[in-house]
Design a protein around this motif. Structure first.
Motif, PDB file in Angstrom:
ATOM      1  N   PHE A 242       0.822  -1.211   0.000  1.00  0.00           N
ATOM      2  CA  PHE A 242       0.000   0.000   0.000  1.00  0.00           C
ATOM      3  C   PHE A 242       0.856   1.262   0.000  1.00  0.00           C
ATOM      4  O   PHE A 242       0.653   2.171  -0.807  1.00  0.00           O
ATOM      5  CB  PHE A 242      -0.957  -0.023   1.187  1.00  0.00           C
ATOM      6  CG  PHE A 242      -1.863  -1.217   1.172  1.00  0.00           C
ATOM      7  CD1 PHE A 242      -2.920  -1.292   0.289  1.00  0.00           C
ATOM      8  CD2 PHE A 242      -1.629  -2.301   2.017  1.00  0.00           C
ATOM      9  CE1 PHE A 242      -3.740  -2.408   0.244  1.00  0.00           C
ATOM     10  CE2 PHE A 242      -2.437  -3.422   1.980  1.00  0.00           C
ATOM     11  CZ  PHE A 242      -3.498  -3.483   1.091  1.00  0.00           C
ATOM     12  N   SER A 243       1.836   1.317   0.878  1.00  0.00           N
ATOM     13  CA  SER A 243       2.720   2.489   0.899  1.00  0.00           C
ATOM     14  C   SER A 243       3.615   2.502  -0.330  1.00  0.00           C
ATOM     15  O   SER A 243       3.958   3.578  -0.857  1.00  0.00           O
ATOM     16  CB  SER A 243       3.572   2.497   2.173  1.00  0.00           C
ATOM     17  OG  SER A 243       4.375   1.332   2.266  1.00  0.00           O
ATOM     18  N   GLN A 244       4.001   1.335  -0.829  1.00  0.00           N
ATOM     19  CA  GLN A 244       4.856   1.277  -2.011  1.00  0.00           C
ATOM     20  C   GLN A 244       4.139   1.835  -3.242  1.00  0.00           C
ATOM     21  O   GLN A 244       4.723   2.589  -4.022  1.00  0.00           O
ATOM     22  CB  GLN A 244       5.296  -0.169  -2.269  1.00  0.00           C
ATOM     23  CG  GLN A 244       6.302  -0.701  -1.264  1.00  0.00           C
ATOM     24  CD  GLN A 244       6.587  -2.191  -1.451  1.00  0.00           C
ATOM     25  OE1 GLN A 244       5.805  -2.904  -2.091  1.00  0.00           O
ATOM     26  NE2 GLN A 244       7.691  -2.665  -0.908  1.00  0.00           N
ATOM     27  N   ILE A 245       2.873   1.460  -3.421  1.00  0.00           N
ATOM     28  CA  ILE A 245       2.120   1.969  -4.561  1.00  0.00           C
ATOM     29  C   ILE A 245       1.920   3.470  -4.450  1.00  0.00           C
ATOM     30  O   ILE A 245       2.115   4.223  -5.416  1.00  0.00           O
ATOM     31  CB  ILE A 245       0.761   1.253  -4.683  1.00  0.00           C
ATOM     32  CG1 ILE A 245       0.971  -0.198  -5.139  1.00  0.00           C
ATOM     33  CG2 ILE A 245      -0.154   1.989  -5.669  1.00  0.00           C
ATOM     34  CD1 ILE A 245      -0.311  -1.012  -5.219  1.00  0.00           C
ATOM     35  N   THR A 246       1.533   3.929  -3.269  1.00  0.00           N
ATOM     36  CA  THR A 246       1.330   5.375  -3.080  1.00  0.00           C
ATOM     37  C   THR A 246       2.620   6.138  -3.341  1.00  0.00           C
ATOM     38  O   THR A 246       2.610   7.205  -3.979  1.00  0.00           O
ATOM     39  CB  THR A 246       0.815   5.655  -1.667  1.00  0.00           C
ATOM     40  OG1 THR A 246      -0.445   4.994  -1.487  1.00  0.00           O
ATOM     41  CG2 THR A 246       0.625   7.152  -1.441  1.00  0.00           C
ATOM     42  N   THR A 251       5.708   9.834  -6.624  1.00  0.00           N
ATOM     43  CA  THR A 251       7.097  10.221  -6.921  1.00  0.00           C
ATOM     44  C   THR A 251       7.629   9.609  -8.207  1.00  0.00           C
ATOM     45  O   THR A 251       8.626  10.088  -8.753  1.00  0.00           O
ATOM     46  CB  THR A 251       8.037   9.798  -5.777  1.00  0.00           C
ATOM     47  OG1 THR A 251       8.127   8.356  -5.733  1.00  0.00           O
ATOM     48  CG2 THR A 251       7.541  10.327  -4.434  1.00  0.00           C
ATOM     49  N   GLY A 252       7.008   8.533  -8.676  1.00  0.00           N
ATOM     50  CA  GLY A 252       7.532   7.822  -9.837  1.00  0.00           C
ATOM     51  C   GLY A 252       8.693   6.926  -9.504  1.00  0.00           C
ATOM     52  O   GLY A 252       9.308   6.318 -10.387  1.00  0.00           O
ATOM     53  N   GLU A 253       9.001   6.800  -8.219  1.00  0.00           N
ATOM     54  CA  GLU A 253      10.133   5.988  -7.778  1.00  0.00           C
ATOM     55  C   GLU A 253       9.644   4.711  -7.102  1.00  0.00           C
ATOM     56  O   GLU A 253       8.617   4.704  -6.425  1.00  0.00           O
ATOM     57  CB  GLU A 253      11.003   6.777  -6.797  1.00  0.00           C
ATOM     58  CG  GLU A 253      11.576   8.063  -7.385  1.00  0.00           C
ATOM     59  CD  GLU A 253      12.303   8.895  -6.344  1.00  0.00           C
ATOM     60  OE1 GLU A 253      12.231   8.536  -5.137  1.00  0.00           O
ATOM     61  OE2 GLU A 253      12.923   9.899  -6.724  1.00  0.00           O
ATOM     62  N   THR A 254      10.408   3.642  -7.289  1.00  0.00           N
ATOM     63  CA  THR A 254      10.083   2.368  -6.671  1.00  0.00           C
ATOM     64  C   THR A 254      10.718   2.274  -5.294  1.00  0.00           C
ATOM     65  O   THR A 254      11.950   2.411  -5.161  1.00  0.00           O
ATOM     66  CB  THR A 254      10.571   1.201  -7.541  1.00  0.00           C
ATOM     67  OG1 THR A 254       9.942   1.281  -8.828  1.00  0.00           O
ATOM     68  CG2 THR A 254      10.236  -0.141  -6.893  1.00  0.00           C
ATOM     69  N   ALA A 255       9.909   2.064  -4.279  1.00  0.00           N
ATOM     70  CA  ALA A 255      10.430   1.948  -2.914  1.00  0.00           C
ATOM     71  C   ALA A 255      11.150   0.623  -2.737  1.00  0.00           C
ATOM     72  O   ALA A 255      10.836  -0.374  -3.404  1.00  0.00           O
ATOM     73  CB  ALA A 255       9.296   2.068  -1.907  1.00  0.00           C
ATOM     74  N   ALA A 256      12.103   0.597  -1.851  1.00  0.00           N
ATOM     75  CA  ALA A 256      12.848  -0.626  -1.572  1.00  0.00           C
ATOM     76  C   ALA A 256      11.915  -1.667  -0.952  1.00  0.00           C
ATOM     77  O   ALA A 256      11.060  -1.331  -0.126  1.00  0.00           O
ATOM     78  CB  ALA A 256      14.000  -0.342  -0.619  1.00  0.00           C
ATOM     79  N   PRO A 257      12.033  -2.916  -1.349  1.00  0.00           N
ATOM     80  CA  PRO A 257      11.176  -3.957  -0.760  1.00  0.00           C
ATOM     81  C   PRO A 257      11.577  -4.206   0.686  1.00  0.00           C
ATOM     82  O   PRO A 257      12.694  -3.870   1.104  1.00  0.00           O
ATOM     83  CB  PRO A 257      11.485  -5.176  -1.631  1.00  0.00           C
ATOM     84  CG  PRO A 257      12.877  -4.944  -2.131  1.00  0.00           C
ATOM     85  CD  PRO A 257      12.983  -3.459  -2.331  1.00  0.00           C
ATOM     86  N   PRO A 258      10.696  -4.799   1.478  1.00  0.00           N
ATOM     87  CA  PRO A 258      11.048  -5.091   2.864  1.00  0.00           C
ATOM     88  C   PRO A 258      12.177  -6.115   2.926  1.00  0.00           C
ATOM     89  O   PRO A 258      12.259  -7.017   2.094  1.00  0.00           O
ATOM     90  CB  PRO A 258       9.752  -5.651   3.439  1.00  0.00           C
ATOM     91  CG  PRO A 258       9.023  -6.198   2.253  1.00  0.00           C
ATOM     92  CD  PRO A 258       9.345  -5.265   1.138  1.00  0.00           C
ATOM     93  N   THR A 259      13.042  -5.957   3.893  1.00  0.00           N
ATOM     94  CA  THR A 259      14.130  -6.911   4.083  1.00  0.00           C
ATOM     95  C   THR A 259      13.579  -8.191   4.718  1.00  0.00           C
ATOM     96  O   THR A 259      12.443  -8.225   5.213  1.00  0.00           O
ATOM     97  CB  THR A 259      15.203  -6.335   5.007  1.00  0.00           C
ATOM     98  OG1 THR A 259      14.617  -6.117   6.309  1.00  0.00           O
ATOM     99  CG2 THR A 259      15.738  -5.010   4.466  1.00  0.00           C
TER     100      THR A 259
END
Length: 331
Positions: A242-246, A251-259
């Motif tokens: 949810f936060s990754q899509i938002t 921003t057009g940027e891909t957030a880092a996946p959870p470790t």
């Protein structure tokens, strides 16, 4: 794209903080997971589908499904049934329980639901579907939404027509899954049906089907013109979506996946919440499925799932996950 995302979205009187919604899923969207999804940025969380008859006859398990936590709002409570009067009764009970919206299920493809005339069966009886929507709208003061599939099969795509009836009956929004009942969850969702539905009505249309990350959410919004996206299977074991899509939409940027460490930490938190809510016996057994989703793609996940499936106590379950978490942290 940012203009679409930044524009405020309301479903009736209910404002949403983003364009990303948790889809109602049986066996997944119980209270503990809804709270987790909300904490990870879901703008709206939806309950598992609740039987109207279960509420009419005061079934204990069904009554328990009306429990809502303070930090879940806004929350949509989904109902299923085939009778306008009993659906109206159930909707009033949902409002009294504290739901912010009532959603009517007109898409569930499961036989035991369909054979009773509910869920996707209503795609074959639009007058009855409209009567149910109208009865529910008249029974409550909160917004009413309808979740539907494209149609019964490829030869009978009715989502735009049903959405028109829903709007006429007073619904505040509709959600459209771009698969037919015949398709169940196979193949690719047809987003053209969502786009056609957007053109057919003036109320918000929420797109559902094959949204798995930021780029797919952006594509759905752009290609269909829908007001928001609804995430289903991709949210299983992945509340970060949810936060990754938002983040991607704004921003057009891909957030880092959870470790791996973050995943194991979330498993432990989810375990504690689920056991506190349902007790040790049920909580552990239901958490096994969640753990398998959380650990998809992690090193040693198959062996981990096998060990977890043998645990019979919270202490055993926690010990297995703690061991893997320490390994992930390099201890």
């Amino acid at each position: 794209m940012n203009e679409i995302v930044e524009a405020p979205l309301r479903i009736g009187s209910v404002p949403l903080a983003s364009r990303v919604i948790l889809a109602p899923m049986a066996g997944v969207c119980d209270l503990p997971y809804r709270r987790i999804a909300k904490a990870h940025g879901a703008a709206l969380v939806c309950t598992e589908m609740v039987s109207d008859k279960g509420l009419v006859y005061h079934n204990g398990h069904t009554q328990e499904m009306l429990q809502i936590a303070k930090d879940e709002h806004p929350l949509s409570l989904q109902l299923f049934g085939a009778d306008p009067a009993s659906m109206a009764y159930a909707a009033a009970a949902a409002e009294e329980a504290g739901a912010d919206l009532v959603d009517i299920n007109m898409g569930c493809p499961v036989k035991k639901v369909v054979r009773n005339g509910a869920g996707a069966a209503l795609l074959q009886d639009l007058p009855r579907a409209e009567a149910i929507i109208r009865a529910v709208v008249q029974a409550v003061s909160i917004p009413v939404t309808v979740k539907m599939r494209a149609g019964w099969d490829a030869a009978h795509v009715v989502a735009p027509a049903l959405a028109e009836r829903a709007e006429a009956a007073g619904a505040a929004a509709v959600a459209v899954h771009g698969r037919t009942r015949e398709a169940f969850y196979s193949g690719k969702a047809d987003w053209r049906v969502i786009a056609d539905t957007v053109q057919a009505v003036s109320i918000p249309v929420i797109g559902n089907g094959d949204v798995v990350d930021g780029p797919s959410a952006r594509d759905m919004l752009q290609q269909t013109g829908c007001a928001a996206v609804m995430v289903a299977r991709a949210a299983q074991g992945n509340p970060w979506i949810f936060s990754q899509i938002t983040h991607y939409l704004t921003t057009g940027e891909t957030a880092a996946p959870p470790t791996a460490w973050e995943r194991y930490t979330q498993i432990l938190a989810h375990l504690e919440a689920l056991v506190a809510y349902k007790g040790e016996y049920i909580g552990i057994r239901e958490m096994r499925a969640h753990a398998s989703w959380y650990t998809r793609g992690l090193y040693g996940s198959a062996a981990l799932r096998e060990r977890i499936n043998r645990t019979v106590s919270v202490a055993e379950f926690r010990a297995v996950v703690e061991e893997m978490r320490r390994h992930a942290a390099g201890d």
